[in-house]
Enzyme design. Structure first.
Site, PDB file in Angstrom:
ATOM      1  N   LYS A  19      45.454  41.789  38.396  1.00 28.17           N
ATOM      2  CA  LYS A  19      44.928  41.724  39.646  1.00 28.17           C
ATOM      3  C   LYS A  19      45.552  42.777  40.704  1.00 28.17           C
ATOM      4  O   LYS A  19      44.922  42.826  41.782  1.00 28.17           O
ATOM      5  CB  LYS A  19      45.247  40.372  40.351  1.00 28.17           C
ATOM      6  CG  LYS A  19      46.687  39.803  40.405  1.00 28.17           C
ATOM      7  CD  LYS A  19      47.152  38.456  40.833  1.00 28.17           C
ATOM      8  CE  LYS A  19      48.449  38.185  40.680  1.00 28.17           C
ATOM      9  NZ  LYS A  19      49.078  38.065  39.472  1.00 28.17           N
ATOM     10  N   HIS A  62      57.258  31.775  39.494  1.00 27.15           N
ATOM     11  CA  HIS A  62      57.168  32.992  40.196  1.00 27.15           C
ATOM     12  C   HIS A  62      57.565  33.024  41.704  1.00 27.15           C
ATOM     13  O   HIS A  62      57.233  31.748  42.212  1.00 27.15           O
ATOM     14  CB  HIS A  62      55.484  33.291  40.408  1.00 27.15           C
ATOM     15  CG  HIS A  62      55.034  34.671  40.804  1.00 27.15           C
ATOM     16  ND1 HIS A  62      55.666  34.970  41.931  1.00 27.15           N
ATOM     17  CD2 HIS A  62      54.116  35.578  40.153  1.00 27.15           C
ATOM     18  CE1 HIS A  62      55.023  36.452  42.017  1.00 27.15           C
ATOM     19  NE2 HIS A  62      54.134  36.716  41.143  1.00 27.15           N
ATOM     20  N   GLU A  81      55.732  39.211  34.682  1.00 22.80           N
ATOM     21  CA  GLU A  81      54.603  39.711  35.253  1.00 22.80           C
ATOM     22  C   GLU A  81      54.496  40.604  36.335  1.00 22.80           C
ATOM     23  O   GLU A  81      54.007  40.309  37.328  1.00 22.80           O
ATOM     24  CB  GLU A  81      53.509  38.281  35.347  1.00 22.80           C
ATOM     25  CG  GLU A  81      53.565  37.560  34.364  1.00 22.80           C
ATOM     26  CD  GLU A  81      52.956  36.150  34.732  1.00 22.80           C
ATOM     27  OE1 GLU A  81      52.549  36.032  36.025  1.00 22.80           O
ATOM     28  OE2 GLU A  81      52.998  35.356  34.009  1.00 22.80           O
TER      29      GLU A  81
END
Length: 443
Positions: free
Chosen positions: A101, A229, A307
């Site tokens: 993304k 996250h 990530e």
């Protein structure tokens, strides 16, 4: 193949210095996998001894000569590769799963795949882009905690098993549509100083995680680990350290039902353009590695993954936008206003949204007689929306209509958030890659 430019795009070449080539899509591996889109980029192979700034100057001179004024990106793939190598040096136990993304440029995805890394995907489209690089589905993590049924079926069709959850409804959806999935519970833990906090919408606390894990085991789902996250643009590694310790508590719950877990996903948020970090990347990583070794030592057998997105691509890409008009104080403006060929609805949304101070270099259309003076200006985009304003009271060298501005550190989220509002085209990309790395991308 013969190296040549498309007929509608010519450059004044520096003889025997660099060779522009066109990217070609790789052969389809499946009728359901669309090839990556290489139509909007050109690749310049940089020979040894050639300075990249000279290539950029040559490209700009050609655009000025032809009176072209549409914005474009310059993407330096060598910079992406250096970030990947730095990651492997600084986080040797943590697998890199690039967040698609952040920038889904076909060239970036191909290089990430060629470097042996994986991908973090959140939708059917991102799955297709990642799989079209040729990576197996085992190198993808489906990190969306609330998945559309059609996207989940697509993941099952391509055996993309690793995913996350943070609600009982999602568990029952997985049980119904993809009972063979490997699931991780998403913990709610964030850096309060992050540019974009994630804990408000995503993740659960430890008590809720215990309940959801029980539901998952009752449904017969394969629970493999924990994910978190801390937020985009984290500025404090302590947030990761505390989240790792919290994750250890959830791993220890396995003893209650005898179901061991084996994966820890520490998410993204690593320093990029949104981060205000005074320390170097190795310094940022050191306490995280220490926490991982303390709570998940190598002998535990736990696979650790992350990530990163903006960390990998922020500095690799610059935006070149032209000054298409100037409105001065004499025209009734509070201060001189430069109208650019790109703005809030194009590549510059983050600048306005997060009140960033862009790093700008002026490339004059005509050599100035003297050093340009510093001025305070307002920068606006080209659309007819009065909200299309990037910054005000911004100090920069004076520019004029026809000049070009180079905005650096524009690799993260710029391509992805551009809307094309008012019909203004999204910037095309010129990719720079050293000759030694050319084999990493298809030509």
């Amino acid at each position: 193949m013969e190296n040549k430019l498309p007929c509608n795009r010519k450059y004044r070449l520096i003889p025997n210095s660099y060779v522009p080539v066109m990217l070609r899509p790789r052969k389809r591996q499946s009728d359901q996998l669309r090839p990556l889109n290489y139509r909007t980029m050109e690749v310049v192979v940089v020979e040894e001894g050639v300075k990249k700034q000279d290539i950029v100057a040559d490209i700009l001179n050609e655009r000025i000569r032809r009176r072209l004024d549409e914005s474009f990106y310059v993407l330096d793939l060598d910079d992406v590769l250096e970030k990947i190598n730095q990651w492997k040096r600084c986080m040797p136990r943590v697998g890199l799963f690039y967040a698609v993304k952040c920038n889904s440029s076909a060239a970036i995805l191909r290089v990430v795949a060629a470097a042996g890394c994986g991908f973090d995907v959140a939708s059917k489209s991102e799955m297709q882009k990642a799989l079209s690089t040729g990576v197996p589905s085992s190198r993808l993590v489906y990190s969306n905690t609330c998945k559309a049924a059609s996207h989940l079926v697509h993941a099952r069709r391509h055996a993309l098993r690793l995913t996350v959850f943070d609600s009982e409804d999602e568990l029952r959806k997985l049980h119904r549509l993809f009972p063979g999935a490997q699931v991780m519970v998403r913990l709610r833990y964030g850096d309060p100083a992050a540019a974009i906090p994630m804990s408000g919408r995503f993740g659960v606390d430890t008590a809720t995680a215990r309940r959801l894990l029980g539901v998952a085991w009752q449904l017969g789902l394969e629970v493999v680990g924990v994910a978190f996250h801390v937020g985009c643009g984290s500025s404090d590694p302590a947030a990761y350290v505390q989240a790792v310790a919290e994750s250890r508590k959830v791993f220890d719950m396995r003893g209650e039902v005898g179901k061991p877990m084996r994966v820890l996903d520490i998410g993204g948020g690593f320093p990029g353009v949104l981060s205000k970090v005074a320390m170097s990347f190795p310094e940022f990583c050191a306490p995280i590695n220490k926490a991982l070794d303390e709570h998940f030592p190598p002998e535990s057998g736990v696979e650790i993954m992350a990530e990163p997105g903006q960390y990998l691509v922020t500095t690799a890409q610059s935006l070149f936008t032209s000054v298409i008009g100037v409105k001065s104080e004499a025209d009734g403006q509070e201060q001189d206003t430069y109208i650019l060929s790109d703005g809030l609805y194009g590549a510059c949304r983050d600048i306005a949204t997060f009140h960033l101070q862009p790093t700008i270099r002026v490339h004059p259309a005509h050599p100035p007689a003297s050093e340009p003076k510093k001025v305070k200006v307002t920068l606006c985009g080209p659309t007819c929306d009065s909200l299309d304003k990037l910054v005000s009271d911004f100090s920069m060298p004076e520019a004029h209509t026809g000049d070009w501005l180079e905005l650096r550190n524009m690799g993260a989220y710029t391509n992805e958030l551009a809307s094309g509002f008012n019909g203004f085209p999204q910037p095309k990309t010129v990719v720079l890659v050293s000759k030694g790395h050319l084999s990493l991308i298809p030509t």
